[in-house]
Scaffold this motif. Structure first.
Motif, short mmCIF file in Angstrom:
data_model
loop_
_atom_site.label_atom_id
_atom_site.label_comp_id
_atom_site.label_asym_id
_atom_site.label_seq_id
_atom_site.Cartn_x
_atom_site.Cartn_y
_atom_site.Cartn_z
N TYR A 75 0.83 -0.98 0.25
CA TYR A 75 0.18 0.15 0.10
C TYR A 75 0.85 1.28 -0.18
N PHE A 76 2.03 1.08 0.93
CA PHE A 76 2.79 2.52 1.01
C PHE A 76 3.98 2.57 -0.02
N PRO A 99 2.75 6.31 -3.86
CA PRO A 99 1.20 6.80 -3.93
C PRO A 99 0.30 6.18 -5.13
N HIS A 153 -1.75 3.21 -3.99
CA HIS A 153 -3.01 3.55 -3.04
C HIS A 153 -4.15 3.01 -3.88
N ILE A 196 -2.85 0.93 8.13
CA ILE A 196 -2.88 1.50 6.83
C ILE A 196 -3.80 2.92 7.30
N LEU A 197 -5.14 2.68 8.03
CA LEU A 197 -5.78 3.84 8.23
C LEU A 197 -5.37 4.96 9.42
N LYS A 250 -2.00 5.77 8.98
CA LYS A 250 -1.18 6.67 8.02
C LYS A 250 -2.09 7.36 6.90
N ASP A 251 -3.18 6.57 6.65
CA ASP A 251 -4.02 7.30 5.49
C ASP A 251 -5.43 7.10 5.87
N ALA A 263 -7.97 8.39 4.88
CA ALA A 263 -9.01 8.57 3.79
C ALA A 263 -9.18 7.13 3.18
N ALA A 264 -8.25 6.06 3.50
CA ALA A 264 -8.38 4.78 2.98
C ALA A 264 -9.73 4.14 2.93
#
Length: 241
Positions: free
Chosen positions: A43-44, A47, A50, A72-73, A75-76, A78-79
């Motif tokens: 995922y990371f 970009p 994503h 994941i959530l 760090k991101d 909006a995932a």
């Protein structure tokens, strides 16, 4: 076309889903992984890796789907994470939705996956029928509680977090204000409904009669413009995660 990633410890599941979703034009599969650690790394990586939606299983070797989603959530935020699993345990469901997952489906019917992905892309929370049964305690009907009718009966059906008789999203500011405006007892009842307790259990926990609980739930539904306690459960989960 939406871009997704698929994470499942069974390579055949990943391959089958990828083939079906790609062949039907439902989604472009960016990558697949077979454990949570690899999913986070993928995922990371860049970009561009994503996905629009991460379709992930719960139990996998090493890092679980829940732990991967949490990382994941974090760090991101909006995932968009959609769980697809064989486990319908209420604890898993609660953890997934508390993390901020956009949905939780049981591996029953592959045909339900594409519509669920579309609903998540539209900003809705998607729960499989069996998941809703865990959250709303459909077994209570056997005790004479008729407040839980109007639920889907086929395991491949899903209900989204949108009002069934309207298009207002259930996580709107108006819904949150309406929940906050309720008295403490009503909020306690709504929370217990979301946790899957039936009227008898709610009454015992709050030292109320079942009739009082039933009347309170009816009042809450009317006030929030909801048709049934399933919608109340989803609303509560979506505004308290």
């Amino acid at each position: 076309m939406m871009r997704i990633a698929i994470v499942d410890d069974d390579p055949i599941v990943c391959q089958s889903l990828a083939t079906i979703l790609s062949a039907t034009g439902a989604a472009e599969v960016l990558w697949t992984a077979h454990d949570g650690k690899t999913a986070v790394e993928q995922y990371f990586t860049t970009p561009a890796n994503h996905p629009d939606i991460l379709l992930i299983d719960i139990q996998m070797p090493g890092t679980s789907g829940l732990d991967a989603a949490r990382d994941i959530l974090k760090k991101d935020p909006a995932a968009r994470v959609l769980f697809l699993t064989t486990f319908a345990d209420r604890e898993y469901i609660a953890q997934a939705m508390t993390l901020g997952a956009r949905g939780y489906l049981i591996k029953q019917d592959v045909s339900a996956v594409a519509p669920a992905l579309q609903a998540v892309m539209a900003g809705q929370v998607v729960l499989g029928a069996e998941v809703l049964g865990k959250l709303t305690g459909n077994s209570a009907n056997a005790n004479g509680d008729d407040t839980q009718a109007d639920e889907p009966s086929h395991p491949s059906q899903t209900v989204t977090a949108a009002h069934r008789h309207g298009s207002v999203p259930i996580d709107s500011d108006a819904d949150r204000r309406a929940l906050d405006a309720m008295d403490e007892r009503s909020r306690s009842i709504a929370e217990l409904v979301a946790q899957g307790f039936d009227n008898r259990d709610i009454a015992a926990r709050l030292y109320l009669s079942e009739g009082t609980v039933r009347n309170r739930i009816s009042t809450i539904l009317d006030r929030l413009g909801l048709a049934n306690r399933t919608q109340l459960a989803i609303l509560w989960i979506n505004t308290h995660r």
